[in-house]
Design a protein around this motif. Structure first.
Motif, mmCIF file in Angstrom:
data_model
loop_
_atom_site.group_PDB
_atom_site.id
_atom_site.type_symbol
_atom_site.label_atom_id
_atom_site.label_comp_id
_atom_site.label_asym_id
_atom_site.label_seq_id
_atom_site.Cartn_x
_atom_site.Cartn_y
_atom_site.Cartn_z
ATOM 1 N N MET A 24 0.833 -1.181 0.000
ATOM 2 C CA MET A 24 0.000 0.000 0.000
ATOM 3 C C MET A 24 0.876 1.241 0.000
ATOM 4 S SD MET A 24 -2.483 1.621 2.864
ATOM 5 C CE MET A 24 -1.296 2.815 3.407
ATOM 6 N N LYS A 25 0.510 2.187 -0.809
ATOM 7 C CA LYS A 25 1.231 3.443 -0.878
ATOM 8 C C LYS A 25 0.624 4.435 0.109
ATOM 9 C CE LYS A 25 2.719 7.049 -3.958
ATOM 10 N NZ LYS A 25 3.026 7.444 -5.322
ATOM 11 N N ALA B 210 -11.998 5.172 -3.953
ATOM 12 C CA ALA B 210 -11.952 4.704 -5.342
ATOM 13 C C ALA B 210 -11.618 5.840 -6.305
ATOM 14 C CB ALA B 210 -13.285 4.059 -5.727
ATOM 15 N N GLU B 211 -12.203 7.013 -6.093
ATOM 16 C CA GLU B 211 -11.937 8.159 -6.979
ATOM 17 C C GLU B 211 -10.511 8.673 -6.810
ATOM 18 O OE1 GLU B 211 -13.648 9.298 -9.519
ATOM 19 O OE2 GLU B 211 -15.272 7.885 -9.144
ATOM 20 N N ILE B 212 -10.022 8.688 -5.573
ATOM 21 C CA ILE B 212 -8.628 9.089 -5.337
ATOM 22 C C ILE B 212 -7.705 8.117 -6.059
ATOM 23 C CG2 ILE B 212 -6.807 9.227 -3.585
ATOM 24 C CD1 ILE B 212 -8.968 10.329 -1.667
ATOM 25 N N ARG B 213 -7.930 6.830 -5.873
ATOM 26 C CA ARG B 213 -7.090 5.817 -6.499
ATOM 27 C C ARG B 213 -7.134 5.945 -8.022
ATOM 28 N NH1 ARG B 213 -7.077 1.269 -8.956
ATOM 29 N NH2 ARG B 213 -5.371 -0.208 -8.636
ATOM 30 N N ALA C 114 -7.815 8.572 -9.877
ATOM 31 C CA ALA C 114 -7.098 9.780 -10.320
ATOM 32 C C ALA C 114 -5.594 9.559 -10.288
ATOM 33 C CB ALA C 114 -7.492 10.973 -9.447
ATOM 34 N N LEU C 115 -5.103 8.850 -9.286
ATOM 35 C CA LEU C 115 -3.670 8.559 -9.189
ATOM 36 C C LEU C 115 -3.215 7.610 -10.291
ATOM 37 C CD1 LEU C 115 -3.491 8.207 -5.322
ATOM 38 C CD2 LEU C 115 -2.320 9.962 -6.659
ATOM 39 N N VAL C 116 -4.022 6.601 -10.586
ATOM 40 C CA VAL C 116 -3.689 5.655 -11.656
ATOM 41 C C VAL C 116 -3.733 6.377 -13.006
ATOM 42 C CG1 VAL C 116 -4.468 3.586 -12.897
ATOM 43 C CG2 VAL C 116 -4.403 3.597 -10.389
ATOM 44 N N GLN C 117 -4.770 7.157 -13.219
ATOM 45 C CA GLN C 117 -4.968 7.880 -14.474
ATOM 46 C C GLN C 117 -3.791 8.810 -14.781
ATOM 47 O OE1 GLN C 117 -8.100 10.742 -14.074
ATOM 48 N NE2 GLN C 117 -8.135 11.285 -16.235
ATOM 49 N N THR C 118 -3.215 9.411 -13.761
ATOM 50 C CA THR C 118 -2.113 10.361 -13.960
ATOM 51 C C THR C 118 -0.742 9.699 -13.833
ATOM 52 O OG1 THR C 118 -2.210 11.010 -11.622
ATOM 53 C CG2 THR C 118 -3.484 12.340 -13.195
ATOM 54 N N GLU D 281 -1.458 -1.304 -7.568
ATOM 55 C CA GLU D 281 -1.243 -0.755 -6.220
ATOM 56 C C GLU D 281 -2.554 -0.357 -5.564
ATOM 57 O OE1 GLU D 281 2.524 1.663 -5.227
ATOM 58 O OE2 GLU D 281 2.066 2.114 -7.323
ATOM 59 N N SER D 282 -2.551 -0.392 -4.254
ATOM 60 C CA SER D 282 -3.720 -0.020 -3.471
ATOM 61 C C SER D 282 -3.402 1.194 -2.607
ATOM 62 C CB SER D 282 -4.130 -1.185 -2.569
ATOM 63 O OG SER D 282 -5.200 -0.815 -1.730
ATOM 64 N N ILE D 283 -4.431 1.942 -2.260
ATOM 65 C CA ILE D 283 -4.262 3.022 -1.290
ATOM 66 C C ILE D 283 -4.992 2.702 0.001
ATOM 67 C CG2 ILE D 283 -3.941 4.779 -3.089
ATOM 68 C CD1 ILE D 283 -6.837 5.759 -2.361
ATOM 69 N N GLU D 284 -5.481 1.466 0.100
ATOM 70 C CA GLU D 284 -6.204 1.020 1.289
ATOM 71 C C GLU D 284 -5.428 -0.061 2.008
ATOM 72 O OE1 GLU D 284 -10.529 0.381 0.797
ATOM 73 O OE2 GLU D 284 -10.169 0.909 -1.299
ATOM 74 N N ARG D 285 -5.536 -0.056 3.322
ATOM 75 C CA ARG D 285 -4.979 -1.150 4.121
ATOM 76 C C ARG D 285 -5.871 -2.358 3.917
ATOM 77 N NH1 ARG D 285 -3.683 1.969 9.795
ATOM 78 N NH2 ARG D 285 -1.898 3.110 8.998
#
Length: 138
Positions: A1-2, A117-120, A122-126, A133-137
């Motif tokens: 997780m990042k 989900a939207e944060i993730r 946007a990060l993947v899209q950019t 990768e996940s942004i959740e534990r």
């Protein structure tokens, strides 16, 4: 997780607290500010870096759309993903956010799963997060 450094631009303290609790419970670092002018100040401080910005649309001093336009014109912040946040859910509001330079749009009240989900996305899209990768534990 990042683990992310997230700037939350939100003038309503209860909404800011909700986002902070959601993100910090997932191990992310959160900085909160109450208006667009402060967003610009924070983003331009030396040695200050944010992985993503959650930008409320309706804020005092400088609204979120104007702030986003300023960030997109500056080479230092042009590529930082911005998730537009609003209580309005209409298609025209979402289009205004995209036109200003937002990468995603989330409506209030916040739903944990949708926000993450939207944060993730946007990060993947950019290209700031790999698709696996996940942004959740977990």
């Amino acid at each position: 997780m990042k683990s992310l450094h997230v700037l939350v631009a939100e003038d309503e303290p209860s909404n800011a607290e909700i986002v902070q609790v959601i993100l910090e419970s997932e191990g992310h670092h959160v900085t909160i500010c109450m208006d667009g002018a402060r967003v610009l100040e924070l983003c331009h401080q030396q040695n200050r870096h944010f992985d993503i910005i959650l930008m409320d649309i309706l804020m005092p001093v400088m609204d979120g759309l104007e702030t986003t336009r300023h960030l997109r014109m500056d080479p230092r912040t042009r590529e930082v993903p911005i998730v537009c946040v609003s209580a309005k859910a209409s298609g025209s509001d979402q289009e205004k956010g995209r036109e200003a330079g937002c990468n995603a749009y989330v409506t209030k009240p916040y739903k944990r799963r949708t926000l993450l989900a939207e944060i993730r996305q946007a990060l993947v899209q950019t290209g700031r997060l790999a698709a696996e990768e996940s942004i959740e534990r977990h």
